[in-house]
Design a protein around this motif. Sequence first.
Motif, PDB file in Angstrom:
ATOM      1  N   LYS A 118       4.396  -2.161 -19.455  1.00 35.16           N
ATOM      2  CA  LYS A 118       3.180  -1.342 -19.474  1.00 35.16           C
ATOM      3  C   LYS A 118       1.978  -2.091 -20.053  1.00 35.16           C
ATOM      4  CE  LYS A 118       5.414   3.138 -20.103  1.00 35.16           C
ATOM      5  NZ  LYS A 118       5.553   4.274 -21.031  1.00 35.16           N
ATOM      6  N   ALA A 119       2.219  -3.172 -20.747  1.00 38.31           N
ATOM      7  CA  ALA A 119       1.155  -3.885 -21.464  1.00 38.31           C
ATOM      8  C   ALA A 119       0.161  -4.553 -20.513  1.00 38.31           C
ATOM      9  CB  ALA A 119       1.767  -4.930 -22.385  1.00 38.31           C
ATOM     10  N   LYS A 120      -1.128  -4.427 -20.828  1.00 36.42           N
ATOM     11  CA  LYS A 120      -2.177  -5.086 -20.047  1.00 36.42           C
ATOM     12  C   LYS A 120      -1.997  -6.600 -20.052  1.00 36.42           C
ATOM     13  CE  LYS A 120      -6.403  -2.441 -19.946  1.00 36.42           C
ATOM     14  NZ  LYS A 120      -7.782  -2.373 -20.455  1.00 36.42           N
ATOM     15  N   ARG A 121      -1.530  -7.113 -21.153  1.00 39.07           N
ATOM     16  CA  ARG A 121      -1.356  -8.556 -21.325  1.00 39.07           C
ATOM     17  C   ARG A 121      -0.467  -9.172 -20.236  1.00 39.07           C
ATOM     18  NH1 ARG A 121      -0.376 -10.883 -27.079  1.00 39.07           N
ATOM     19  NH2 ARG A 121      -0.588 -13.068 -26.633  1.00 39.07           N
ATOM     20  N   PHE A 122       0.505  -8.403 -19.770  1.00 40.55           N
ATOM     21  CA  PHE A 122       1.465  -8.909 -18.789  1.00 40.55           C
ATOM     22  C   PHE A 122       1.253  -8.317 -17.395  1.00 40.55           C
ATOM     23  CE2 PHE A 122       3.769  -9.440 -22.839  1.00 40.55           C
ATOM     24  CZ  PHE A 122       3.981 -10.803 -22.778  1.00 40.55           C
ATOM     25  N   GLN A 123       0.079  -7.788 -17.144  1.00 43.19           N
ATOM     26  CA  GLN A 123      -0.193  -7.144 -15.869  1.00 43.19           C
ATOM     27  C   GLN A 123       0.080  -8.061 -14.678  1.00 43.19           C
ATOM     28  OE1 GLN A 123      -4.106  -5.517 -15.657  1.00 43.19           O
ATOM     29  NE2 GLN A 123      -3.703  -4.398 -13.787  1.00 43.19           N
ATOM     30  N   ASP A 151       2.073 -10.609 -14.536  1.00 45.32           N
ATOM     31  CA  ASP A 151       3.464 -11.084 -14.501  1.00 45.32           C
ATOM     32  C   ASP A 151       4.482  -9.958 -14.597  1.00 45.32           C
ATOM     33  OD1 ASP A 151       2.609 -13.793 -14.419  1.00 45.32           O
ATOM     34  OD2 ASP A 151       2.233 -13.714 -16.573  1.00 45.32           O
ATOM     35  N   ARG A 152       4.070  -8.770 -14.263  1.00 47.71           N
ATOM     36  CA  ARG A 152       4.940  -7.594 -14.395  1.00 47.71           C
ATOM     37  C   ARG A 152       6.241  -7.747 -13.605  1.00 47.71           C
ATOM     38  NH1 ARG A 152       1.156  -3.136 -14.243  1.00 47.71           N
ATOM     39  NH2 ARG A 152       0.902  -3.688 -16.408  1.00 47.71           N
ATOM     40  N   ASP A 153       6.166  -8.261 -12.393  1.00 48.94           N
ATOM     41  CA  ASP A 153       7.369  -8.415 -11.562  1.00 48.94           C
ATOM     42  C   ASP A 153       8.339  -9.429 -12.174  1.00 48.94           C
ATOM     43  OD1 ASP A 153       6.471  -6.565  -9.701  1.00 48.94           O
ATOM     44  OD2 ASP A 153       5.562  -8.094  -8.422  1.00 48.94           O
ATOM     45  N   ILE A 154       7.791 -10.499 -12.733  1.00 48.64           N
ATOM     46  CA  ILE A 154       8.634 -11.511 -13.371  1.00 48.64           C
ATOM     47  C   ILE A 154       9.320 -10.905 -14.593  1.00 48.64           C
ATOM     48  CG2 ILE A 154       8.646 -13.711 -14.618  1.00 48.64           C
ATOM     49  CD1 ILE A 154       6.284 -14.558 -12.785  1.00 48.64           C
ATOM     50  N   LEU A 155       8.553 -10.191 -15.414  1.00 47.42           N
ATOM     51  CA  LEU A 155       9.139  -9.560 -16.605  1.00 47.42           C
ATOM     52  C   LEU A 155      10.257  -8.605 -16.227  1.00 47.42           C
ATOM     53  CD1 LEU A 155       6.195  -8.647 -19.011  1.00 47.42           C
ATOM     54  CD2 LEU A 155       8.005 -10.301 -19.379  1.00 47.42           C
ATOM     55  N   ALA A 202       8.727 -12.888 -24.822  1.00 50.30           N
ATOM     56  CA  ALA A 202       8.435 -12.444 -23.460  1.00 50.30           C
ATOM     57  C   ALA A 202       7.608 -13.501 -22.720  1.00 50.30           C
ATOM     58  CB  ALA A 202       7.697 -11.103 -23.488  1.00 50.30           C
ATOM     59  N   GLU A 203       6.606 -14.054 -23.390  1.00 51.29           N
ATOM     60  CA  GLU A 203       5.800 -15.108 -22.774  1.00 51.29           C
ATOM     61  C   GLU A 203       6.648 -16.332 -22.432  1.00 51.29           C
ATOM     62  OE1 GLU A 203       2.768 -15.620 -25.757  1.00 51.29           O
ATOM     63  OE2 GLU A 203       1.433 -14.187 -24.766  1.00 51.29           O
ATOM     64  N   ALA A 204       7.576 -16.676 -23.313  1.00 48.27           N
ATOM     65  CA  ALA A 204       8.449 -17.824 -23.075  1.00 48.27           C
ATOM     66  C   ALA A 204       9.342 -17.589 -21.854  1.00 48.27           C
ATOM     67  CB  ALA A 204       9.297 -18.114 -24.304  1.00 48.27           C
ATOM     68  N   LYS A 205       9.851 -16.382 -21.709  1.00 52.80           N
ATOM     69  CA  LYS A 205      10.695 -16.066 -20.550  1.00 52.80           C
ATOM     70  C   LYS A 205       9.895 -16.170 -19.257  1.00 52.80           C
ATOM     71  CE  LYS A 205      14.615 -13.752 -22.244  1.00 52.80           C
ATOM     72  NZ  LYS A 205      15.878 -14.121 -21.656  1.00 52.80           N
ATOM     73  N   VAL A 206       8.663 -15.709 -19.268  1.00 52.15           N
ATOM     74  CA  VAL A 206       7.807 -15.786 -18.086  1.00 52.15           C
ATOM     75  C   VAL A 206       7.529 -17.246 -17.738  1.00 52.15           C
ATOM     76  CG1 VAL A 206       5.485 -15.315 -17.192  1.00 52.15           C
ATOM     77  CG2 VAL A 206       6.759 -13.514 -18.373  1.00 52.15           C
ATOM     78  N   GLU A 207       7.173 -18.042 -18.732  1.00 49.59           N
ATOM     79  CA  GLU A 207       6.877 -19.456 -18.495  1.00 49.59           C
ATOM     80  C   GLU A 207       8.103 -20.212 -17.980  1.00 49.59           C
ATOM     81  OE1 GLU A 207       3.906 -21.035 -18.371  1.00 49.59           O
ATOM     82  OE2 GLU A 207       3.225 -18.963 -18.588  1.00 49.59           O
TER      83      GLU A 207
END
Length: 62
Positions: free
Chosen positions: A23-28, A30-34, A49-54
Amino acid sequence: MTEDNAERKAGYLNLFSKKDLLKAKRFQKDRDILAAVLDEGRVYTIKEAEAKVETYKKAKVK
């Protein structure tokens, strides 16, 4: 014990569920990746969470 684990045990880090992070704007962007890389029922820091996305973005395509 890593620094993050020590801080987590001490209660210094903010932890978020998969649902919260999606739901966070920060990950808008990358939502599908998360949605694909985070586990239900587990909590994450923003840094985790950022590390997992990267990691996902840098993975080689087979």
